[in-house]
Design an enzyme around this catalytic site. Structure first.
Site: not given
Length: 610
Positions: A74, A506, A605, A99-100, A490, A487, A27, A2, A483
């Protein structure tokens, strides 16, 4: 996650709002809107999708006004619909962006319905708009109505409000979500991120927890949580417009991957200038804080968490200190055994990550006051709440998938490791010189890794049609496998998982077949022969291997085993160099699949909600 922008001026602010929202697109969002007070009337335009669609609608409806607010949403409460998009309006008089998350919105909704308010959305935000309108209707001015309303809200918020009853001002409030005020000449601004207003002003005031503020063309008044007018420092932002422009690159992610040599060089500049791992790099009180610690606790989320996992290997092997790494959202909800002689290290690119901030508060509530923040954004909330701070110098990172913020965090954590080792007598002068020399060469090694991009791009064509992938690593390079998997999923939406290579037998080996590409991080370190054995396990099951190794690893290609060689092994800093090719692989795989690289679906973001 947001974004908010607001402006009041003697000129038309609609272009300012639109540009600000475009600057906030990174964002993460799924709808956008603006509201203005024009000739004492509140007008609004909202659209799902991109800001450009809302901009076209605003132009078609001839939006012009000297006062307005804008928002990129968002979705949390309520789906992605125009009716749920911000700004929300109450009784045609008052417009609000938020926002929030408001945790007691259901109780407030029932109360307001009883007072005659009708709801048009499924959002928690509409509750705030009606609550402020209610208090304004009781005779309170806009600021007082806001101050009364926020006292009744539980949760996190950044709020900006305009009203046709009071067209000469806008008001705002902050609790748990970032919000700042930009200071101009005869005009002023509100934003959740300085990038939204940097083309209009660089002079900003960062609001503190519980602050409310009144903003007119000529002045700004800030009030603390008790309602007392107070002064907040004015800062001059160093965010450059150039860092917010794409330049010759196709995407911000590609740009930011290629900015890593410079970002790393800037981050290590103070260390190199000092020619020493000096505690003062972390703050004036750092030596006293570091001297008698007996353990390190790292708190972070997402990519920053993986940086912490790498640091654990460094801190335990080089500094000789026990190190625990927790996902911040888990740490804050478990019964922690507190240790007042433990260094609490929080890592956050934005400095506003809500879970990390709350985990820090929880750690401090347990009497753990030795706190250090590693962050990329000066004056953000987490550094302000920490005793010590190390600012990385990655510059603005626009792509949702973190790249240069990650590698500069690793540089900061390595500097912390070496400093702790030196204070504990585990790093003599010769060893310090050796590590400093390794840091000096690091930007060049990263540049050499970037030169592998054409080879990685060829590999990406083989990944594009796949639906799943495995990433393997061992020791300090296992978090790089994590990582790399993050990526890839994402931004390309290929499902990817990472495992320590020794764990294959395993369970994960059951997944391996010809349709499951396996990426292996295999530098020339003491575990290389172990990794080679793990690779044979995969080959025996028909798996296709993609191996990132070093020039001096004596690794040979064969049928089903593809090899790309990064520069010679750079020792303890190898994870930073090996982060580059996995970033490039994810980027080019996403490119080949045609996904939205910089703004992947469902992601944001800066995660400022729980």
């Amino acid at each position: 996650m947001c974004g908010i922008v607001g402006a009041i001026a003697d000129r038309d602010v609609v272009p300012v709002l639109i540009e600000g929202l475009k600057r906030l697109e990174y964002r993460g969002y799924d709808s956008a809107g603006i509201a203005v007070v024009d000739n004492e009337d509140v007008r609004r335009v909202r659209r799902t999708g991109r800001v450009a669609e809302m901009e076209a609608a605003a132009a078609g409806e001839n939006f012009h006004a000297p006062l307005g607010i804008g928002h990129t949403r968002w979705a949390t409460h309520g789906g992605v619909t125009e009716g749920n998009a911000h700004p929300h309006i109450s009784h045609g008089e008052l417009a609000l962006v938020h926002n929030g998350i408001i945790e007691n919105h259901e109780q407030q909704r029932e109360r307001l319905r009883g007072l005659g308010y009708a709801f048009e959305s499924q959002t928690d935000t509409e509750v705030i708009a009606h609550l402020i309108h209610y208090y304004q209707a009781q005779g309170h001015d806009l600021l007082a109505a806001l101050q009364r309303a926020v006292k009744e809200l539980d949760g996190a918020y950044a709020i900006a409000v305009i009203s046709k009853r009071d067209p000469q001002r806008m008001v705002c409030a902050r609790m748990g979500c970032p919000l700042l005020i930009g200071l101009g000449e005869g005009e002023n601004f509100i934003a959740s991120d300085v990038s939204a207003i940097v083309s209009a002003t660089r002079r900003v005031i960062f609001l503190e927890e519980g602050d409310t503020a009144e903003v007119t063309r000529e002045k700004v008044r800030v009030f603390d949580a008790a309602g007392t007018e107070t002064q907040r420092d004015v800062h001059v932002s160093d965010v450059s417009l150039a860092s917010l422009e794409l330049g010759p690159y196709r995407h911000f992610m590609q740009k930011e991957i290629h900015e890593q040599p410079r970002a790393i060089a800037d981050t290590i500049e103070a260390i190199i200038d000092e020619n020493s791992f000096a505690p003062a790099l972390f703050g004036a009180d750092a030596e006293a804080v570091f001297r008698d610690i007996e353990a390190v606790q790292i708190l972070a989320c997402g990519t920053s968490y993986y940086a912490g996992l790498i640091a654990r290997y460094w801190i335990e092997s080089i500094a000789g200190l026990p190190c625990a790494v927790d996902i911040a959202s888990e740490y804050r909800y478990r019964q922690v055994v507190a240790n007042p002689r433990q260094l609490i290290v929080t890592i956050s690119q934005s400095g506003e990550t809500l879970d990390t901030m709350e985990a820090l508060k929880y750690a401090k509530s347990l009497g753990q006051e030795r706190t250090l923040s590693i962050c990329n954004v000066p004056e953000s909330a987490i550094p302000r709440a920490s005793k010590l701070v190390f600012y990385t110098r990655a510059g603005a990172e626009i792509g949702v998938a973190s790249t240069k913020a990650f590698t500069t965090q690793l540089v900061a954590l390595f500097a912390l490791t070496a400093t702790l080792a030196k204070l504990r007598g585990r790093l003599d002068a010769a060893q310090e010189t050796e590590l400093l020399e390794a840091l000096r060469h690091l930007p060049g090694s990263v540049q050499h890794a970037l030169n592998l991009e054409p080879q990685v791009a060829v590999w990406s064509e083989r990944f594009a049609p796949k639906q799943h992938a495995l990433f393997l690593g061992r020791g300090v390079h296992y978090p790089i496998a994590l990582e790399g998997a993050l990526k890839l999923k994402e931004i390309s939406y290929i499902h990817a998982e990472a495992y320590p290579a020794g764990e294959l037998k395993h369970g994960p080996l059951a997944l391996v077949d010809a349709d499951m590409p396996v990426v292996v991080i295999a530098p020339n370190d003491k575990l290389l022969e172990k990794v080679k054995s793990n690779i044979q396990e995969v080959r025996a099951r028909g798996g296709e291997m993609f191996v990132f190794t070093d020039q001096d690893s004596h690794f040979s290609e064969s049928e089903g085993v593809h090899v790309i060689r990064t520069p010679r092994h750079v020792g303890v800093l190898s994870p930073i160099v090996h982060a580059i090719p996995v970033q490039l692989l994810a980027y080019h795989a996403a490119l080949a699949r045609g996904t939205d690289v910089d703004k992947p679906r469902n992601l944001a973001k800066s995660v400022t909600v729980e």
